[in-house]
Scaffold this motif. Sequence first.
Motif, short mmCIF file in Angstrom:
data_model
loop_
_atom_site.label_atom_id
_atom_site.label_comp_id
_atom_site.label_asym_id
_atom_site.label_seq_id
_atom_site.Cartn_x
_atom_site.Cartn_y
_atom_site.Cartn_z
N SER A 1 37.09 -23.39 33.65
CA SER A 1 37.56 -24.74 34.00
C SER A 1 36.56 -25.83 33.65
N ILE A 2 35.37 -25.45 33.22
CA ILE A 2 34.32 -26.43 32.94
C ILE A 2 34.21 -26.66 31.43
N ASP A 3 34.41 -27.89 31.04
CA ASP A 3 34.31 -28.27 29.63
C ASP A 3 32.86 -28.64 29.33
N THR A 4 32.09 -27.68 28.84
CA THR A 4 30.66 -27.92 28.61
C THR A 4 30.41 -28.91 27.49
N SER A 5 31.41 -29.16 26.63
CA SER A 5 31.21 -30.15 25.57
C SER A 5 30.97 -31.53 26.16
N MET A 6 31.46 -31.76 27.38
CA MET A 6 31.25 -33.05 28.04
C MET A 6 29.78 -33.24 28.40
N THR A 7 29.07 -32.15 28.71
CA THR A 7 27.64 -32.28 29.01
C THR A 7 26.87 -32.63 27.74
N VAL A 8 27.31 -32.06 26.61
CA VAL A 8 26.67 -32.37 25.34
C VAL A 8 26.93 -33.83 24.96
N ASN B 1 41.55 -27.74 41.89
CA ASN B 1 42.22 -28.18 43.12
C ASN B 1 43.73 -28.19 42.96
N ALA B 2 44.19 -28.29 41.71
CA ALA B 2 45.63 -28.31 41.45
C ALA B 2 46.26 -26.93 41.60
N ILE B 3 45.43 -25.88 41.64
CA ILE B 3 46.00 -24.53 41.71
C ILE B 3 45.63 -23.78 42.99
N GLY B 4 44.96 -24.44 43.94
CA GLY B 4 44.70 -23.76 45.21
C GLY B 4 43.24 -23.59 45.58
N PHE B 5 42.34 -24.29 44.90
CA PHE B 5 40.95 -24.38 45.32
C PHE B 5 40.76 -25.64 46.15
N GLU B 6 39.63 -25.74 46.81
CA GLU B 6 39.20 -27.00 47.42
C GLU B 6 37.76 -27.25 46.98
N ILE B 7 37.61 -28.05 45.94
CA ILE B 7 36.31 -28.31 45.34
C ILE B 7 35.87 -29.73 45.66
N ASN B 8 34.64 -29.86 46.14
CA ASN B 8 34.02 -31.17 46.33
C ASN B 8 32.84 -31.28 45.38
N VAL B 9 32.67 -32.43 44.76
CA VAL B 9 31.56 -32.68 43.84
C VAL B 9 30.62 -33.68 44.51
N THR B 10 29.34 -33.31 44.59
CA THR B 10 28.41 -34.19 45.28
C THR B 10 27.01 -34.13 44.67
N PRO B 11 26.34 -35.26 44.55
CA PRO B 11 24.92 -35.26 44.16
C PRO B 11 24.07 -34.83 45.35
N TYR C 1 28.04 -34.18 35.86
CA TYR C 1 28.89 -34.84 36.86
C TYR C 1 30.35 -34.94 36.40
N ASN C 2 30.59 -35.50 35.23
CA ASN C 2 31.97 -35.64 34.76
C ASN C 2 32.65 -34.30 34.49
N PRO C 3 31.95 -33.31 33.90
CA PRO C 3 32.58 -31.98 33.78
C PRO C 3 32.95 -31.39 35.13
N PHE C 4 32.11 -31.62 36.14
CA PHE C 4 32.41 -31.12 37.48
C PHE C 4 33.67 -31.78 38.04
N LEU C 5 33.77 -33.11 37.86
CA LEU C 5 34.94 -33.82 38.36
C LEU C 5 36.22 -33.30 37.71
N GLN C 6 36.16 -33.08 36.39
CA GLN C 6 37.34 -32.58 35.69
C GLN C 6 37.68 -31.18 36.15
N ALA C 7 36.67 -30.31 36.30
CA ALA C 7 36.91 -28.94 36.74
C ALA C 7 37.49 -28.93 38.15
N ALA C 8 36.99 -29.82 39.01
CA ALA C 8 37.51 -29.90 40.38
C ALA C 8 38.98 -30.28 40.36
N GLU C 9 39.35 -31.21 39.50
CA GLU C 9 40.74 -31.62 39.40
C GLU C 9 41.62 -30.46 38.95
N ILE C 10 41.14 -29.70 37.97
CA ILE C 10 41.89 -28.55 37.45
C ILE C 10 42.06 -27.49 38.54
#
Length: 208
Positions: free
Chosen positions: A60-67, A189-199, A178-187
């Motif tokens: 669920s994590i798009d590592t290209s966003m970190t690059v 959370n839509a299928i039954g996880f509960e993900i929080n992203v925090t610094p 940060y942004n890859p985490f937000l996107q992964a959380a959205e993906i």
Amino acid sequence: YNNEVDYVQPNSNPKTIQELNGKKGEGIENKSVETSGYGYIGVNAGFVPDIKVRQAIMHSIDTSMTVDYYGNTASAIHRSMSLASWAYPKGATPYYPFVGGKIPEDLSVVNPAYEEFVTDKGYDAGDIMSKEDQQEFLISLVEDAGYEMGGSGIYVKGSHTLKYTFTVAGNEKDHPAYNPFLQAAEILNAIGFEINVTPDSNALQKLT
């Protein structure tokens, strides 16, 4: 800038490089070198004990966003070593391709569950799975690990629920993950996880 240090290794993102280049007339010079280090996103198996759940997170994590965060000063790695290392295998491809990315040409080295899913669905190299198939694949990993949907809409197995925190090391959101985490959380959370992203400014100390 304050004449307090002679040498420093700043983070090589486009904003910093642009700032340094703008200071050349003031006696500040900079040089970019390829380092032997690398950045990574880690999953704590102590808190995420099921390997298939860890795989769902990684897919669920798009590592290209970190690059992208670094502009043209970084490259993706698909093995846990620097591209500057003589040992880095040429032509290495990801084990866990991003579920929303293009299907890799070489499926011989990917997660076998991913290879089986995209093959059964008839996808070809370069295709992108539909959103429905992306979700179906991730759900299959979770359910293969023995999780069932709980009454709160979160997957559960025994006393363990899929509630996790994605932590960014530092006290700011200006971070390559940060942004890859937000996107992964959205993906997820839509299928039954509960993900929080925090610094967390104490993250590195906690890891140590």
